[in-house]
Scaffold this active site. Structure first.
Site, PDB file in Angstrom:
ATOM      1  N   LYS A 180      -0.562  21.606   1.011  1.00  8.67           N
ATOM      2  CA  LYS A 180      -0.433  21.004  -0.203  1.00  8.67           C
ATOM      3  C   LYS A 180      -1.487  19.803  -0.291  1.00  8.67           C
ATOM      4  CE  LYS A 180       0.887  17.992  -2.895  1.00  8.67           C
ATOM      5  NZ  LYS A 180       0.218  17.280  -3.579  1.00  8.67           N
ATOM      6  N   GLU A 255       4.949  11.189   8.484  1.00 10.50           N
ATOM      7  CA  GLU A 255       4.289   9.891   9.138  1.00 10.50           C
ATOM      8  C   GLU A 255       4.681   9.602   7.773  1.00 10.50           C
ATOM      9  OE1 GLU A 255       1.771   6.965   9.848  1.00 10.50           O
ATOM     10  OE2 GLU A 255       0.422   9.032   9.488  1.00 10.50           O
ATOM     11  N   CYS A 289      -2.653   4.493   7.589  1.00 12.83           N
ATOM     12  CA  CYS A 289      -1.419   4.481   8.004  1.00 12.83           C
ATOM     13  C   CYS A 289      -1.410   3.290   9.540  1.00 12.83           C
ATOM     14  CB  CYS A 289      -0.956   5.222   8.383  1.00 12.83           C
ATOM     15  SG  CYS A 289      -0.561   7.057   7.457  1.00 12.83           S
ATOM     16  N   GLU A 386       3.984  -2.618   3.149  1.00  8.61           N
ATOM     17  CA  GLU A 386       2.542  -2.349   3.632  1.00  8.61           C
ATOM     18  C   GLU A 386       1.770  -1.925   2.830  1.00  8.61           C
ATOM     19  OE1 GLU A 386       2.865   2.455   4.166  1.00  8.61           O
ATOM     20  OE2 GLU A 386       1.163   2.410   5.745  1.00  8.61           O
TER      21      GLU A 386
HETATM   22  P1  ADP Z   1       0.577   8.164  -2.016  1.00  2.00           P
HETATM   23  O1  ADP Z   1       1.281   6.914  -2.644  1.00  2.00           O
HETATM   24  O2  ADP Z   1       0.004   7.336  -1.290  1.00  2.00           O
HETATM   25  O3  ADP Z   1      -0.184   8.890  -2.958  1.00  2.00           O
HETATM   26  P2  ADP Z   1       2.530   9.870  -2.004  1.00  2.00           P
HETATM   27  O4  ADP Z   1       3.724  10.369  -0.173  1.00  2.00           O
HETATM   28  O5  ADP Z   1       3.165   9.752  -3.322  1.00  2.00           O
HETATM   29  O6  ADP Z   1       1.465   9.070  -1.188  1.00  2.00           O
HETATM   30  O7  ADP Z   1       1.430  11.098  -1.757  1.00  2.00           O
HETATM   31  C1  ADP Z   1       1.653  12.221  -0.754  1.00  2.00           C
HETATM   32  C2  ADP Z   1       1.873  13.523  -0.641  1.00  2.00           C
HETATM   33  O8  ADP Z   1       2.779  13.498  -0.736  1.00  2.00           O
HETATM   34  C3  ADP Z   1       0.772  13.513  -1.663  1.00  2.00           C
HETATM   35  O9  ADP Z   1       0.181  15.171  -1.717  1.00  2.00           O
HETATM   36  C4  ADP Z   1       1.591  14.486  -3.005  1.00  2.00           C
HETATM   37  O10 ADP Z   1       1.338  14.958  -3.954  1.00  2.00           O
HETATM   38  C5  ADP Z   1       3.146  14.555  -1.898  1.00  2.00           C
HETATM   39  N1  ADP Z   1       4.361  14.185  -3.099  1.00  2.00           N
HETATM   40  C6  ADP Z   1       4.606  13.464  -4.213  1.00  2.00           C
HETATM   41  N2  ADP Z   1       5.606  13.390  -4.195  1.00  2.00           N
HETATM   42  C7  ADP Z   1       6.455  14.174  -3.665  1.00  2.00           C
HETATM   43  C8  ADP Z   1       7.355  15.150  -4.199  1.00  2.00           C
HETATM   44  N3  ADP Z   1       8.105  14.205  -4.884  1.00  2.00           N
HETATM   45  N4  ADP Z   1       7.508  15.787  -2.855  1.00  2.00           N
HETATM   46  C9  ADP Z   1       6.270  16.717  -2.376  1.00  2.00           C
HETATM   47  N5  ADP Z   1       5.680  16.097  -2.363  1.00  2.00           N
HETATM   48  C10 ADP Z   1       5.389  14.522  -2.900  1.00  2.00           C
END
Ligand code: ADP
Length: 484
Positions: A180, A255, A289, A386
């Site tokens: 994903k 991570e 990161c 961060e």
């Molecule tokens: P950022 O804030 O850097 O965009 P995120 O942690 O929001 O980082 O996103 C990293 C990944 O996690 C993306 O692929 C995002 O779609 C996914 N993601 C965000 N929210 C969820 C969730 N509730 N469950 C699973 N995956 C998620």
């Protein structure tokens, strides 16, 4: 170039070896961070698509992929790596448009992806169990087995490198993957899926479902058919994923970023350190990161380091990805707002220097000029949180203990480095620094795929990269045979 140059269907999912429209027909708009314009539509996959992808992965495990040997897995990974290299320019362009990475950095990511494939191709048939001396009449051995279906939720900052390290290791060990990618950047994930199919990866061994985190991501995490989740992203989502995965007692590798320090001692070769001190903060516009966002300097060298870093900052140019300058845009204007907000929180601090944004940078682009803050107290927000932007803080320290206290004084623990010619101090620091990777007289060591990577504290747990990742993507079975 056209977005379909690599044979991808940007608004579809890749499931069971086919490009398929998302079940609900919904789409999201992907934008170009260099100018804010729409690049294309992408699939807004949801729980139905994740379900199809997990079924396809289960099918692959029950079929040729699951029955295949380690040698065959290695060979197909090697072919994927070869195809990645043959398409280096197209992949780099795609990544530059999608993520906003300067072309040279995007190209480096493609080469790293190919190198991950090469490394995991070579490792596939070298992971083995052990025999264990035991009671008379027994032969005991261990088997390393694939988890089954592995979920890979990746962010937008280094899609290709993160696919390489997580999907590469998962495929090498015989898992079937559901990937994903992030909603902000998913084109190279789709392209990777296409190249993997062309390389002969059996249908369903890798499925790619773009979509929103709260929809496709959440569905993947909660799916009862998934046996392992590998996640790279924010701390908040990482905690959520661990909680959801706990429902099925599924192992997770998290991570989650860092606030990584470089410690410059009084005997450091400052001129050798200088490019590392700055580049580790501004590479990929600081959206890394393992970015080094804190520079700790012994008070006797503080003014010198600060002024040399400031000189470099004044020469940094920020502009569109395809202009290939030092720094590109952030991935989105949303991210720019977050980073601008952090910089505003430093209004009580001294800005030692800022880089520039080139005059012809499009107004709609997500540009932030690199910013160097001086004399920052270790407990200041800018030295604790961060930022994920091209922002670094310089912090003076008095002695080794003080440096260690500051270096370890955040909730993160991903990477750290120290610059000193004193061998005994190097060894002490390597032990004392709280981090998953410690570098001595360098930072990042070129990011070699061989080097296990991961953190402690809020930086997460589990290790990716290197041979170590193969343990994480397998489960150990102990077999005790009684033969008398
Ligand atoms: P950022 O804030 O850097 O965009 P995120 O942690 O929001 O980082 O996103 C990293 C990944 O996690 C993306 O692929 C995002 O779609 C996914 N993601 C965000 N929210 C969820 C969730 N509730 N469950 C699973 N995956 C998620």
């Amino acid at each position: 170039m056209t977005l379909t140059a690599l044979g991808i269907a940007p608004d579809q999912c890749l499931i069971a070896g086919h490009w398929v429209a998302p079940a609900n027909g919904a789409r999201l708009v992907l934008s170009n961070p260099s100018d804010g314009t729409a690049l294309c539509d992408i699939a807004r996959g949801d729980a139905d698509d994740i379900d199809r992808a997990v079924l396809a992965a289960q099918g692959a495990l029950a079929g040729d992929w699951g029955r295949g040997t380690a040698v065959e897995r290695g060979r197909v990974l090697a072919r994927i790596g070869q195809l990645v290299l043959e398409n280096v320019d197209a992949l780099a362009q795609l990544e530059a448009l999608d993520v906003g990475k300067p072309l040279t950095q995007a190209r480096a990511d493609v080469i790293a992806l190919a190198r991950y494939m090469e490394f995991y191709a070579g490792s596939a048939d070298k992971l083995h169990g052990e025999t264990i001396p035991y009671l008379d009449g027994y032969t005991v051995y261990t088997l390393r087995e694939a988890h089954g279906v592995t979920g890979h939720i990746i962010p937008w900052n280094y899609p290709m490198q993160i696919i390489g390290r997580s999907v590469g290791a998962a495929l090498a060990t015989g898992n079937a993957c559901v990937l994903k990618p992030a909603e902000e950047a998913c084109l190279t994930a789709l392209a990777f899926g296409e190249l993997a199919m062309r390389a002969g990866l059996p249908a369903g061994a890798l499925n790619v479902v773009p979509g929103l985190g709260a929809e496709a991501g959440a569905a993947l995490t909660a799916h009862p058919g998934v046996q392992h989740i590998s996640f790279t992203g924010s701390v908040g989502v990482g905690k959520l994923i661990q909680r959801v995965a706990a429902e099925h007692v599924v192992p997770v590798t998290l991570e989650l970023g860092g606030k990584s320090p470089q410690v410059v001692f009084e005997d450091a070769d400052v001129d050798a350190a200088l490019p590392f001190l700055v580049n580790a903060g501004i590479q990929n516009a600081g959206q890394t990161c393992s970015a080094s966002s804190r520079i700790l300097v012994h008070e006797s060298r503080y003014e010198e380091v600060l002024s040399k870093m400031a000189d470099r900052y004044r020469g940094l140019q920020t502009g569109p990805a395809l202009a290939d300058l030092n720094v590109g845009p952030l991935v989105s204007n949303r991210q720019k707002e977050i980073v601008d907000g952090f910089i505003a929180q430093g209004s009580d601090l001294e800005i030692a220097a800022r880089g520039s944004i080139v005059a012809d940078a499009p107004a709609g682009g997500a540009y932030v000029a690199p910013t160097l803050f001086a004399g920052v107290a270790p407990e200041h927000t800018l030295a604790q949180d961060e930022i994920f932007g091209p922002v670094q803080v310089v912090i003076p320290f008095k002695d080794e203990d003080h440096a260690v206290a500051i270096a370890n004084g955040t909730k993160f623990g991903l990477v750290a480095s120290c610059w000193t010619k004193d061998g005994a101090r190097q060894m002490r620091m390597a032990k004392k620094l709280r981090a998953g990777q410690v570098f001595i007289n360098n930072y990042g060591a070129g990011g070699g795929v061989e080097l296990p990577f991961g953190g402690t504290g809020l930086s997460g747990h589990g290790r990716e990269k290197g041979f170590e990742a193969l343990y994480g993507f397998t489960t150990l079975k102990t077999v005790a045979a009684f033969h008398g």
